[in-house]
Write a protein that holds these residues in place. Structure first.
Motif, PDB file in Angstrom:
ATOM      1  N   THR A  51      83.583  22.588   3.575  1.00 23.59           N
ATOM      2  CA  THR A  51      84.534  23.118   3.533  1.00 23.59           C
ATOM      3  C   THR A  51      86.015  22.452   3.664  1.00 23.59           C
ATOM      4  OG1 THR A  51      83.142  24.293   5.351  1.00 23.59           O
ATOM      5  CG2 THR A  51      85.136  24.994   6.093  1.00 23.59           C
ATOM      6  N   ILE A  52      86.882  23.488   2.530  1.00 26.13           N
ATOM      7  CA  ILE A  52      87.732  22.964   2.829  1.00 26.13           C
ATOM      8  C   ILE A  52      88.904  23.942   3.228  1.00 26.13           C
ATOM      9  CG2 ILE A  52      89.610  22.875   0.380  1.00 26.13           C
ATOM     10  CD1 ILE A  52      86.991  22.862  -0.903  1.00 26.13           C
ATOM     11  N   LEU A  53      89.680  23.137   4.228  1.00 29.14           N
ATOM     12  CA  LEU A  53      90.731  24.111   5.822  1.00 29.14           C
ATOM     13  C   LEU A  53      92.330  24.027   4.544  1.00 29.14           C
ATOM     14  CD1 LEU A  53      89.213  22.297   9.239  1.00 29.14           C
ATOM     15  CD2 LEU A  53      88.303  24.632   7.649  1.00 29.14           C
ATOM     16  N   GLU A  54      92.525  24.681   4.450  1.00 31.42           N
ATOM     17  CA  GLU A  54      93.818  25.296   4.588  1.00 31.42           C
ATOM     18  C   GLU A  54      94.755  24.130   5.506  1.00 31.42           C
ATOM     19  OE1 GLU A  54      97.253  25.502   2.627  1.00 31.42           O
ATOM     20  OE2 GLU A  54      95.523  26.592   1.597  1.00 31.42           O
ATOM     21  N   ALA A  55      95.736  22.967   4.972  1.00 31.33           N
ATOM     22  CA  ALA A  55      96.552  23.141   6.378  1.00 31.33           C
ATOM     23  C   ALA A  55      98.265  23.470   5.678  1.00 31.33           C
ATOM     24  CB  ALA A  55      96.119  20.951   5.677  1.00 31.33           C
TER      25      ALA A  55
END
Length: 152
Positions: A51-55
């Motif tokens: 899962t790629i999370l926006e930070a």
């Protein structure tokens, strides 16, 4: 207080990739408790998942050993930080620290004001990450007029 990326930089994104033995605990901590929205989710053979999370905006902070010791003294009562630590700018360090503790984080240092006018806390997070939360208490413009600040 964020700035736009330089048109001169060939880098478009900084992505920190972390192997999490307890994938669900890491998602609960970072996505659900910290509130990082999902950018993409991929599944592959053999139960492979990412899962790629926006930070938000990414920066790379490079500090020499003397600066790291100073930060550790100020931020965590001298407890040494990990070689790599991830830091998140938040609007309310106290509230987010509480949320992350409830989501399985372990407190290293309570939120405290630093000499560079931020409110910082430190936690141990899932996936073996050490996390600093920081809340800026004044603008970069205000800090840039103080001794010790160098502009690029």
């Amino acid at each position: 207080m964020t700035t736009e990326p330089s048109a001169k930089s060939p880098v478009r994104q900084l992505r920190l990739v972390v192997e999490a033995e307890d994938y669900e605990a890491a998602l609960t901590f970072f996505r659900d408790a910290l509130g990082l929205p999902e950018q993409a989710v991929f599944e592959g053979d053999g139960d492979a998942r990412v899962t790629i999370l926006e930070a938000g905006r990414a920066t790379l902070e490079i500090a020499n050993p003397a600066q790291v010791r100073l930060i550790d003294r100020v931020e965590a009562e001298g407890q040494p930080s990990a070689k790599m630590r991830i830091a998140f700018e938040v609007d309310d360090s106290v509230a987010v620290t509480k949320d992350l503790l409830e989501a399985g984080g372990t407190l290293i240092a309570e939120p405290r004001e630093t000499p560079w006018r931020s409110l910082n806390s430190r936690l141990e997070a899932p996936a073996g990450l050490q996390v600093t939360l920081f809340q800026e208490l004044e603008s970069i413009e205000d800090r840039s007029s103080k001794p010790g600040f160098k502009s690029p």
